[in-house]
Write an enzyme that holds these catalytic residues in place. Structure first.
Site, PDB file in Angstrom:
ATOM      1  N   ARG A  30       0.837  -1.213   0.000  1.00 57.33           N
ATOM      2  CA  ARG A  30       0.000   0.000   0.000  1.00 57.33           C
ATOM      3  C   ARG A  30       0.872   1.264   0.000  1.00 57.33           C
ATOM      4  NH1 ARG A  30      -1.654   1.453   6.071  1.00 57.33           N
ATOM      5  NH2 ARG A  30      -0.178   0.099   7.134  1.00 57.33           N
TER       6      ARG A  30
ATOM      7  N   SER B 221      -4.906   5.284   5.450  1.00 52.16           N
ATOM      8  CA  SER B 221      -4.551   3.866   5.502  1.00 52.16           C
ATOM      9  C   SER B 221      -4.235   3.297   4.115  1.00 52.16           C
ATOM     10  CB  SER B 221      -5.704   3.057   6.108  1.00 52.16           C
ATOM     11  OG  SER B 221      -5.987   3.526   7.403  1.00 52.16           O
TER      12      SER B 221
ATOM     13  N   GLU C  46     -19.282   3.237   0.131  1.00 54.80           N
ATOM     14  CA  GLU C  46     -18.501   2.558  -0.901  1.00 54.80           C
ATOM     15  C   GLU C  46     -19.289   2.269  -2.178  1.00 54.80           C
ATOM     16  OE1 GLU C  46     -18.739   1.617   2.261  1.00 54.80           O
ATOM     17  OE2 GLU C  46     -16.750   2.095   3.035  1.00 54.80           O
TER      18      GLU C  46
ATOM     19  N   PHE D 232     -14.451  -3.922   1.737  1.00 56.33           N
ATOM     20  CA  PHE D 232     -15.539  -3.026   1.322  1.00 56.33           C
ATOM     21  C   PHE D 232     -15.577  -2.854  -0.201  1.00 56.33           C
ATOM     22  CE2 PHE D 232     -13.810  -1.349   5.463  1.00 56.33           C
ATOM     23  CZ  PHE D 232     -14.583  -2.203   6.216  1.00 56.33           C
TER      24      PHE D 232
ATOM     25  N   HIS E 250      -5.338  -3.637   2.611  1.00 55.77           N
ATOM     26  CA  HIS E 250      -5.753  -4.391   3.802  1.00 55.77           C
ATOM     27  C   HIS E 250      -6.463  -5.689   3.441  1.00 55.77           C
ATOM     28  CE1 HIS E 250      -4.770  -0.456   5.273  1.00 55.77           C
ATOM     29  NE2 HIS E 250      -4.850  -0.851   6.516  1.00 55.77           N
TER      30      HIS E 250
ATOM     31  N   ASP F  73      -7.661  -6.052  13.629  1.00 57.89           N
ATOM     32  CA  ASP F  73      -9.054  -5.668  13.370  1.00 57.89           C
ATOM     33  C   ASP F  73      -9.976  -6.887  13.288  1.00 57.89           C
ATOM     34  OD1 ASP F  73      -8.673  -2.997  13.460  1.00 57.89           O
ATOM     35  OD2 ASP F  73      -8.741  -2.650  11.297  1.00 57.89           O
TER      36      ASP F  73
ATOM     37  N   ARG G 126      -1.587  -4.550   4.068  1.00 59.95           N
ATOM     38  CA  ARG G 126      -1.323  -3.570   5.113  1.00 59.95           C
ATOM     39  C   ARG G 126       0.110  -3.664   5.623  1.00 59.95           C
ATOM     40  NH1 ARG G 126      -2.355  -4.135  11.249  1.00 59.95           N
ATOM     41  NH2 ARG G 126      -1.891  -2.029  11.953  1.00 59.95           N
TER      42      ARG G 126
END
Lengths: 311, 276
Positions: A6, A33, A54, A79, A105, A113, A163
């Site tokens: 990322r 992020s 989204e 998402f 992610h 998470d 991530r």
């Protein structure tokens, strides 16, 4: 240790933004992020935060593409592919609009998470949509190449980014060829086909197999769709056994793509290293990789198993 | 730009709308399936847009400067196809291929297949987002084209519509004009009974839109709303157009069952006679 893919994505976007004024970037309140904030800082007039919404994020990108822009859209893989699946299918892929979905992610290595944020079926979902290209880069350099390739290709692309920081797999001289697997090691007894965060462990597994008296070919299959059929068939012919390694469910991802090629062309014993059709949980990325059988040792065991199944 | 349609333009719209309505009935009958009720309710809005307002050239359907139209309620594809044929994007004879194999006229609009279709739609709730993107692109490119969108009232039950509503107001998309085809009926019954989206104008106002309420079958009012929307700065405009589902065919008017049912050959000939 190298960078997270990322991080490389954010930097690649900034470079692209300088070169091509048609590049626009959209995010859904996760720009810090997903690293689209790097682009936003330099090109605020071409960055659009859609907020936590989204479905509209994907639809707006479709409209921008329909009017000639090249939108890169980012949010978490969960998402992008889950919440907005049908927008990706009907508003983007069906009309083959020029939208690049760069989802971060992905996989279990989201970490703490937990399961709600760990997309382990995103590749399966995106791969099943006609017109969609699916790329899973292994490191920072490959990510930069994949982003640049996606920008010049006309049509929808799904880029799966992570991530956590990953080791650099590639160095100077690496050339990214869309749809072509990269051979990282050659061997005669088995082929390890990996992508994303599992490429580095697959390489180390090959080293460990040498100590056990086996030699392994290692392929980095960065493009899951279209998958490099020739490389898969050649690997089956040359080594007679295949192990796929992915940070994704064993259903529908790289393992399935390789299995489809094998059964129709050159069936050989095969094992899949991946998430075994279960949800993840909270934990550090390393603890999760260990608990869900995604380690070097798991790949070595699978390789020995598959070699023992050869005629 | 005059605020009112000339008598000549008005009579042209009346005659175009009659032709469009007849073609809607004919093509759905021929296809043996389709959505006549919501096509007829939207006919006057589409005819006014395409024949009194929108800058489109049927010979250059991909012109970058053209005004755009997104039929968010994609199941009303017959009214879009009939209007595009009327405008000259393709021949009227092609309308009889609706919903058949190898046809360019898919059951729901497909921008890759049909000249003049600016966005593929059909899954409710997605169109307004695409219209947002087009309006944003116009601004980025410094182009003067406008983007039009038509939503169903039942479609307002989709959550994505309100995501798009927020976005358009937040980014001050004043080059976007949307319509709600407020015919009051959805497949299973009246919208107020199934899942009420009412009150509609108040909701859009609360979301930051400029709202205009009109009779969606009055050409002067439709045209006036389109002109008024062009003068609004810093806000998108929602035209809430009160319409009659099945408008123009007495036996279809305000009858839920005609949402997604094709007339028989006999019904068709009676309907065509009634439309004149």
């Amino acid at each position: 240790m190298g960078k997270a893919t990322r991080e490389a994505y954010g930097e690649a976007l900034r470079e692209l933004g300088r070169e091509n004024k048609n590049i626009v970037v959209l995010d859904a309140d996760l720009s810090k992020s997903t690293k689209t904030n790097v682009f936003a800082k330099d090109f605020p007039e071409r960055f659009f935060n859609a907020g936590i919404a989204e479905q509209n994020l994907m639809g707006t990108a479709a409209g921008l593409a329909a009017a000639g822009k090249i939108p890169f859209v980012s949010t978490f893989a969960m998402f992008a592919c889950g919440r907005a699946y049908e927008q990706v299918r009907n508003s983007i892929s069906y009309p083959k609009l020029n939208v690049k979905i760069a989802a971060t992610h992905a996989g279990l290595t989201v970490g703490e998470d937990g399961a709600t944020h760990q997309a382990i079926e995103d590749v399966a979902l995106m791969r099943a949509i006609p017109n969609m290209t699916v790329i899973v880069p292994a490191d920072a350099l490959e990510t930069r190449y994949a982003v640049a390739w996606a920008a010049q290709y006309h049509g929808p692309v799904y880029l799966r980014l992570g991530r956590m920081a990953v080791p650099d797999v590639f160095g100077d001289g690496y050339e990214f060829k869309h749809g072509k697997a990269v051979e990282l090691a050659n061997g005669a007894d088995v082929t390890l086909i990996a992508n994303g965060v599992m490429v580095a462990p697959a390489r180390r597994a090959a080293d460990e197999l040498i100590a056990a008296g086996f030699s392994a070919r290692v392929l980095n299959m960065h493009t899951v769709k279209p998958v490099d059929k020739e490389a898969v068939i050649r690997a089956a012919q040359d080594t007679g056994a295949i192990v796929t390694c992915e940070e994704h469910s064993i259903i529908g991802g790289l393992g399935s793509a390789v299995a489809e090629v094998l059964v129709e062309n050159h069936p050989v014993p095969m094992e899949r290293v991946g998430v075994l059709d279960v949800f993840g949980e909270s934990g550090t990325p390393d603890a999760l990789l260990a608990k869900y059988n995604l380690t070097v040792a798991d790949i070595v065991r699978a390789a020995k198993r598959v070699i023992s199944r050869k005629e | 730009m005059p605020e009112h349609l000339s008598e000549q333009k008005l009579s042209e719209l009346v005659s175009r709308a009659k032709s469009v309505r007849k073609n809607i009935i004919k093509m759905i009958t021929e296809a043996k399936s389709g959505h006549p009720g919501g096509s007829l309710s939207a006919a006057d809005i589409l005819v006014t847009l395409y024949f009194a307002e929108m800058k489109v050239d049927p010979h250059r359907p991909a012109d970058a400067e053209r005004d755009r139209f997104v039929l968010c309620k994609g199941h009303a594809a017959p009214v879009l196809y009939a209007t595009l044929a009327e405008k000259g994007f393709f021949g009227h004879d092609e309308l009889s291929t609706l919903r058949k194999i190898d046809s360019r006229l898919q059951g729901h609009p497909s921008m890759k297949d049909t000249p003049g279709v600016d966005m593929s739609t059909g899954s409710l709730g997605q169109g307004l987002s695409a219209a947002n993107g087009m309006a944003l692109a116009a601004r980025l490119d410094g182009k003067n084209y406008r983007v039009y969108a038509l939503l169903g009232d039942g479609e307002l039950e989709e959550g994505q519509v309100w995501e798009a509503a927020m976005f358009a107001a937040h980014y001050k998309l004043d080059n976007l004009t949307a319509f709600v085809d407020f015919n009051g009926l959805q497949i299973d019954g009246p919208v107020s009974e199934i899942m009420s989206p009412l009150p509609i104008p108040e909701k859009w106002r609360a979301f930051g839109w400029h709202v205009i309420e009109i009779d969606g079958h009055d050409y002067q009012q439709i045209y006036g709303a389109i002109q008024a929307a062009k003068t609004v700065k810093g806000k998108p405009t929602m035209v809430v157009a009160k319409t009659v589902k099945g408008r123009g065919v007495a036996c279809m008017e305000n009858v839920c069952d005609w949402h997604g049912k094709a007339p028989t050959a006999e019904e068709c000939s009676n309907m065509l006679e009634e439309l004149g």
